[in-house]
Design an enzyme around this catalytic site. Structure first.
Site, short mmCIF file in Angstrom:
data_model
loop_
_atom_site.label_atom_id
_atom_site.label_comp_id
_atom_site.label_asym_id
_atom_site.label_seq_id
_atom_site.Cartn_x
_atom_site.Cartn_y
_atom_site.Cartn_z
N SER A 1 -65.81 -25.19 -30.38
CA SER A 1 -65.99 -25.38 -28.88
C SER A 1 -64.36 -27.12 -28.48
CB SER A 1 -66.63 -25.55 -28.63
OG SER A 1 -66.53 -25.54 -27.00
N ASP B 1 -68.53 -14.16 -26.14
CA ASP B 1 -68.59 -16.04 -25.38
C ASP B 1 -68.72 -16.19 -24.32
OD1 ASP B 1 -68.26 -18.40 -25.05
OD2 ASP B 1 -67.02 -18.33 -27.26
N HIS C 1 -71.40 -18.16 -27.41
CA HIS C 1 -70.28 -19.02 -27.98
C HIS C 1 -71.30 -20.03 -29.16
CE1 HIS C 1 -67.59 -22.16 -27.36
NE2 HIS C 1 -68.59 -23.09 -26.38
#
Length: 273
Positions: free
Chosen positions: A95, A224, A253
């Site tokens: 991320s 995601d 995610h």
């Protein structure tokens, strides 16, 4: 507790497990290096030196008022890697951490970086614009900032559901994973949690991706809900020179469950390859 002090006087926590080729892991927002606990043990058990830090303002690191931006995050990482004199480094970022390692590798990592791995990473750029219509509208990020200011404890509890895909029909919800997401999030200072939203959503990594001259493995779940794949991995793979893209069907995610097990196998295979 091992720490190092950056050039602007910020004390950052890091862990350093195992011996062998160094693998440096960078976490997502609003978490800490604890998010990589399973992977750090896995890597150390397989003969690698696993190193992970808590980004400034997060986890057990200091909470300075300034420096909550991607250039500073990448510089902090550079100072840690230089300070430990790490070479032949494999970088792994999830991320926000995916953006951090890409910027570090492109702008600071010459002669030190061997490979890069990203998972659910924010590059090239998250926010929607005329040139990035697949991106997420700025109003969504304004909502995140508002949630952090209004009641970040409840906001992080609520965010854990889409983060791990626990809001999908048939999902097996782990209260433990949700609790740990909340625990890590609450360790982040409110200034860092607030300002990092701009850093992960508005930083443009296009030129960093183009500049990478080492192999990169780009992992992304096609479900995601936090960093949608259309504006992220599917664009990043078109910008890098030596990229491999793997799309994980139905994966969220957050790195958890079957997705985590498959990704961890792929991480080891890519490093060895």
């Amino acid at each position: 507790m091992p720490t190092f002090t950056t050039s602007d006087g910020t004390d950052l926590y890091y862990s350093d497990w195992g011996t062998g080729q160094p693998v440096v892991l960078s976490h997502g927002w609003p978490l800490s290096s604890d998010a990589w606990a399973v992977e750090r043990k896995l890597l150390a058990d397989h003969g690698y030196r696993a190193i992970a830090h808590d980004r400034r303002g997060h986890g057990r690191s200091a909470q300075p008022w300034n420096g909550n931006d991607m250039d500073t995050y990448a510089r902090d990482l550079a100072e840690l890697i230089d300070g430990l004199d790490l070479r032949d480094v494999v970088l792994i970022g999830h991320s926000t951490g995916g953006g951090e390692v890409v910027r570090y590798a492109a702008q600071h990592g010459a002669g030190r970086v061997a490979k890069v791995i990203t998972a659910g990473a924010v590059p090239p750029v998250m926010v929607q614009s005329e040139s990035n219509p697949e991106g997420t509208p700025i109003t969504a990020f304004d909502g995140i900032r508002a949630g952090v200011l209004a009641d970040r404890s409840q906001f992080f509890q609520d965010l854990s559901l889409p983060f791990f895909g626990f809001n999908r029909e048939g999902a097996t919800v782990s209260q433990g994973a949700r609790d740990d997401f909340w625990r890590q999030g609450m360790l982040a200072g409110i200034q860092a949690a607030y300002e990092c939203v701009k850093a992960f959503s508005e930083t443009d990594f296009t030129e960093d991706l183009r500049a990478l001259d080492v192999p990169i493995f780009i992992a992304h779940g096609d479900d995601d809900q936090i960093v949608p794949i259309a504006a992220a991995a599917l664009k990043s793979i078109e910008l890098v020179k030596h990229g491999t893209l793997k799309v994980y069907e139905g994966a969220p995610h957050g790195i958890f469950g079957d997705y985590q097990q498959e990704l961890d196998r792929d991480i080891l295979e890519f490093i060895r390859g």
